[in-house]
Write a protein that holds these residues in place. Structure first.
Motif, PDB file in Angstrom:
ATOM      1  N   SER A 430      -1.664   0.826   3.182  1.00  0.00           N
ATOM      2  CA  SER A 430      -2.108   0.164   1.956  1.00  0.00           C
ATOM      3  C   SER A 430      -2.489  -1.274   2.265  1.00  0.00           C
ATOM      4  O   SER A 430      -1.968  -1.882   3.210  1.00  0.00           O
ATOM      5  N   SER A 432      -2.954  -4.873  -0.008  1.00  0.00           N
ATOM      6  CA  SER A 432      -2.807  -5.528  -1.301  1.00  0.00           C
ATOM      7  C   SER A 432      -3.532  -6.870  -1.257  1.00  0.00           C
ATOM      8  O   SER A 432      -3.221  -7.725  -0.420  1.00  0.00           O
ATOM      9  N   SER A 452      -2.741  -8.617  -8.603  1.00  0.00           N
ATOM     10  CA  SER A 452      -3.062  -8.185  -7.247  1.00  0.00           C
ATOM     11  C   SER A 452      -3.719  -6.808  -7.319  1.00  0.00           C
ATOM     12  O   SER A 452      -3.463  -6.031  -8.249  1.00  0.00           O
ATOM     13  N   GLU A 454      -4.488  -3.247  -5.173  1.00  0.00           N
ATOM     14  CA  GLU A 454      -3.966  -2.487  -4.040  1.00  0.00           C
ATOM     15  C   GLU A 454      -4.786  -1.222  -3.818  1.00  0.00           C
ATOM     16  O   GLU A 454      -5.098  -0.494  -4.760  1.00  0.00           O
ATOM     17  N   SER A 456      -4.691   2.215  -1.327  1.00  0.00           N
ATOM     18  CA  SER A 456      -3.766   2.940  -0.452  1.00  0.00           C
ATOM     19  C   SER A 456      -4.328   4.299  -0.065  1.00  0.00           C
ATOM     20  O   SER A 456      -5.109   4.907  -0.805  1.00  0.00           O
TER      21      SER A 456
END
Length: 774
Positions: A430, A432, A452, A454, A456
């Motif tokens: 991942s 971020s 934020s 992210e 993944s």
């Protein structure tokens, strides 16, 4: 039956004998402090607040009824050369002896606290009673009439300050009729000073404000005036304030802003940069980037746009303390940042140059994890290797990569085909990004949201003697906080793909051929979902002995976009469902709500309550909610009289724990728990709990008889359990061992009320876990 009565009588006798020995080590002529109570004549004061002044307190009672530590201390002999006597005294508590001088001191502290709250003539009487070397103490609180504010005004000869305060009279005022409370008055001083520091008055502190109270009236009313001291004033007498003004409070403007990276606070305090010569040196060495000047000590580590976007202190703007705090919070929230220190240097013309010192965290780290596993008697081990980079693209982006493997021996009595082994291999990664990555949004909105983003990816392979499964997933989500208490996660898209390339003929023939529900769970499928989750906690960092509550809620939906696309572009259709790349996609709606509250009783006792519930509903392209999205009951965080995934749905009774755990899942879940927590000694804690709950299905399924949710009967199917647990609290993590017993078992064919005829082998479940259950 006679044995049970004899055991009960024996236990009662032991408790009575123990209670008689409480005063074993109380000297003659002294009294054990047995009980303390506070009684208040009148309203307006919480006696629990006054209880905080009681010192010393009686010996601690486990669960509020049993003085275990005192008993342990009394069990020790007087010969301290013996190891056992020393250990008993170390883990035990010596008897707390009543002293009249201590009680009088407590009464005086209560009177002072009440006086500060406006009850200037309040009195506290100490009333002890003595019986059999024990003392019960009552603090009788007589409030009498409190003093209240009759008139309030604020005086300042600085017209600009007077004008600023006048803009926000709804906040910066003391209400008429309120108690003459010194704590509220002190808070008002801080509020006014903080408000003015947000308006450019950098040097103004709460010490600049003072009050004069006129209580000459005999009506328990006070005329209150607040004064803002001019610079250089030392006298608090209003008649000494210069009538023609004098020096006024300067209002500051931000000058240059310098950001110093790779700073080491352990080697340098930064004072060399906080002089006029130091600022000139920074100006020479730093590189300007829009509104800020960046000086990298050593290697360049962070991108300039990241530093600028997280700095809210802008040159040419009026100094604002709130923006300073916002800058500090924003910078220290970056994963690449270890600490931040914001300093100001005054220049001529009421200008403040700002220097921000940034200490950076190590960029990379490796961790490993190895654990033993026991799944329904199958022994094995699992391990993982984790890599983290906190600044992968020089913008404080956090990159995580994890490789995991697990192996278990598979044995049992269900079928010889299961007597082999199971393994799992997987990898997940991942990234971020410390910003809200979404088009068409302006910069100010993204900065203020402080979210934020992210991305993944994950891939795993599972192999069992009866099947093989491949699981691949990817997700794109946003995370943000509000006021450090509320947290949000928005999964814009979460795609997972479950593929079963092989299922053994024996397994399919024995378990899947006549079981449509179980067969559905072992088919390849795809889930494309979106969802929003929310959590809130009233916990304040550093604040102890306070009631705390938490709320968690989530909602997710899957398959809707693919359903619309199926209709529009005529995807392949098999029977009554659509497929994409020959794989059926799932369509469902799922919601969950969870609430817990912990009540503080005293330093060592608390009561925790929890209630939670959820519903998952299949529709459109799905007949059944995917197994991994269904609810289950039982286990360390649910109804602890049952092992994990062994309760429900409804009155359904499982027939084979090795395979039937798939059937013991549902679409509706209810949980309710109450737990009394008590600290013992060292790191050891004890808990007693009562759990209730179950799961149900939305629809009737042939393979889950008795599992459907019915408003008229569901309450009769709520299982009950009770038990106790031991915990080791190491502050940064907690180890938990819980022993749960069934109290009411709704399963068909089971003993309904094992509470009255318990059997250890049948009714007990043991759970080992990390962290509190709620």
């Amino acid at each position: 039956m006679r044995k049970k009565y004899l055991v009960g009588i024996l236990l009662c006798g032991l408790m009575m004998l123990a209670s008689c020995r409480l005063t074993k080590n109380v000297p003659d002529g002294s009294y054990l402090l047995n009980r303390v109570s506070v009684k208040v004549n009148g309203e307006g004061v919480d006696k629990e607040t006054l209880n905080t002044y009681v010192r010393p307190r009686p010996n601690f009672k486990v669960f509020g009824i049993w003085r275990l530590q005192l008993h342990l201390y009394n069990m020790a002999g007087k010969d301290t050369t013996k190891w056992i006597n020393r250990q008993l005294r170390n883990v035990g508590d010596a008897p707390v002896i009543f002293k009249e001088s201590d009680a009088i001191t407590v009464a005086h502290k209560m009177e002072k606290a009440l006086s500060n709250k406006g009850y200037i003539h309040a009195s506290v009487d100490v009333k002890p009673t003595f019986k059999k070397k024990k003392a019960n103490v009552t603090y009788q609180v007589n409030l009498n009439n409190p003093y209240r504010v009759r008139n309030f005004s604020l005086v300042c000869l600085d017209d600009s300050i007077q004008k600023e305060i006048g803009k926000d009279t709804a906040v910066l005022k003391i209400n008429k009729g309120m108690l003459f409370d010194s704590e509220a008055i002190d808070l008002y001083r801080e509020d006014v000073a903080s408000y003015l520091r947000q308006k450019g008055y950098y040097r103004l502190t709460k010490e600049s404000l003072y009050f004069i109270a006129d209580s000459t009236y005999k009506t328990h009313e006070v005329d209150l005036k607040a004064y803002i001291r001019l610079p250089g004033m030392t006298s608090t007498r209003p008649d000494t304030i210069p009538k023609n003004g004098g020096a006024l409070h300067p209002r500051y403007t931000v000058g240059r802003v310098y950001i110093v990276t790779n700073f080491d606070p352990l080697r340098d305090d930064g004072s060399e940069y906080l002089t006029q010569d130091g600022l000139a040196l920074l100006q020479k060495k730093s590189v300007p980037y829009k509104e800020v000047n960046i000086y990298d000590i050593g290697e360049k580590y962070l991108r300039p746009d990241l530093l600028r976007d997280n700095c809210y202190i802008v040159p040419g703007k009026i100094y604002n303390e709130r923006l300073v705090t916002q800058t500090y919070t924003s910078l220290t929230g970056l994963s690449a940042m270890k600490s931040a220190n914001i300093r100001f240097v005054e220049r001529e013309g009421n200008t403040l140059d700002c220097v921000i010192f940034l200490a950076l965290s190590p960029s990379q780290s490796f961790t490993t994890n190895l654990e033993g596993t026991n799944t329904s008697g199958d022994l094995g081990f699992a391990g993982s290797l984790n890599y983290q980079h906190r600044n992968i693209f020089s913008g404080s982006e956090t990159f995580n990569f994890k490789v995991r493997g697990a192996f278990e021996s598979v044995g049992g009595n269900v079928s010889a085909l299961l007597d082999k082994y199971y393994y799992e291999l997987g990898a997940e990664s991942s990234v971020s990004f410390p910003k809200f990555m979404f088009p068409f949004l302006d910069r100010d909105f993204k900065r203020n949201l402080k979210a934020s983003t992210e991305v993944s990816l994950a891939y795993g392979v599972q192999s069992r003697p009866e099947f093989e499964r491949t699981v691949a997933s990817s997700a794109f989500s946003y995370r943000w906080n509000r006021k450090q208490k509320s947290r949000y996660v928005f999964d814009l898209i979460d795609l997972s793909y479950v593929y079963l390339p092989w299922v053994s003929d024996a397994f399919e023939k024995e378990f899947l051929s006549n079981n449509s529900y179980l067969k559905y769970s072992y088919q390849s499928h795809m889930i494309m979902k979106s969802g929003l989750s929310f959590s809130y906690s009233s916990l304040l960092p550093g604040v102890k002995n306070r009631d705390v509550h938490t709320i968690r809620a989530s909602v997710e939906t899957a398959g809707n976009f693919l359903w619309v696309a199926s209709k529009a572009f005529h995807f392949d259709q098999k029977e009554d469902y659509y497929t994409l790349f020959n794989i059926r996609y799932e369509q469902y709606l799922k919601g969950y709500f969870d609430f817990s509250k912990q009540y503080y009783i005293d330093d060592k006792n608390s009561l925790a309550l929890h209630v939670g519930g959820g519903v998952a509903m299949p529709y459109g392209n799905s007949e059944i909610v995917p197994f991994e999205k269904r609810f289950f009951s039982g286990g360390a965080n649910s109804v602890r009289g049952w092992s994990v995934r062994s309760l429900g749905p409804g009155t359904y009774s499982g027939v084979s724990r090795r395979i039937d755990y798939v059937n013991q899942s549902g679409d509706v879940k209810l949980d309710a728990n109450i737990e009394y927590r008590s600290k013992l000694f060292w790191k050891l804690q004890m808990a007693a709990f009562i759990d209730m709950g179950n799961i149900w299905t939305i629809r009737e399924y042939e393979e889950q008889p008795g599992g459907v949710f019915d408003v008229k009967t569901f309450y009769k199917q709520i299982a009950g359990a009770y038990g106790f647990g031991m915990r080791l609290d190491f502050n940064y993590f907690l180890l938990r061992l819980d022993f749960g017993m069934k109290a009411y078992n709704p399963s068909a064919g089971a003993t309904k009320w094992p509470l009255f005829s318990p059997e250890i082998n049948r009714d007990m479940a043991i759970h080992f876990a990390i962290g509190y259950p709620f």
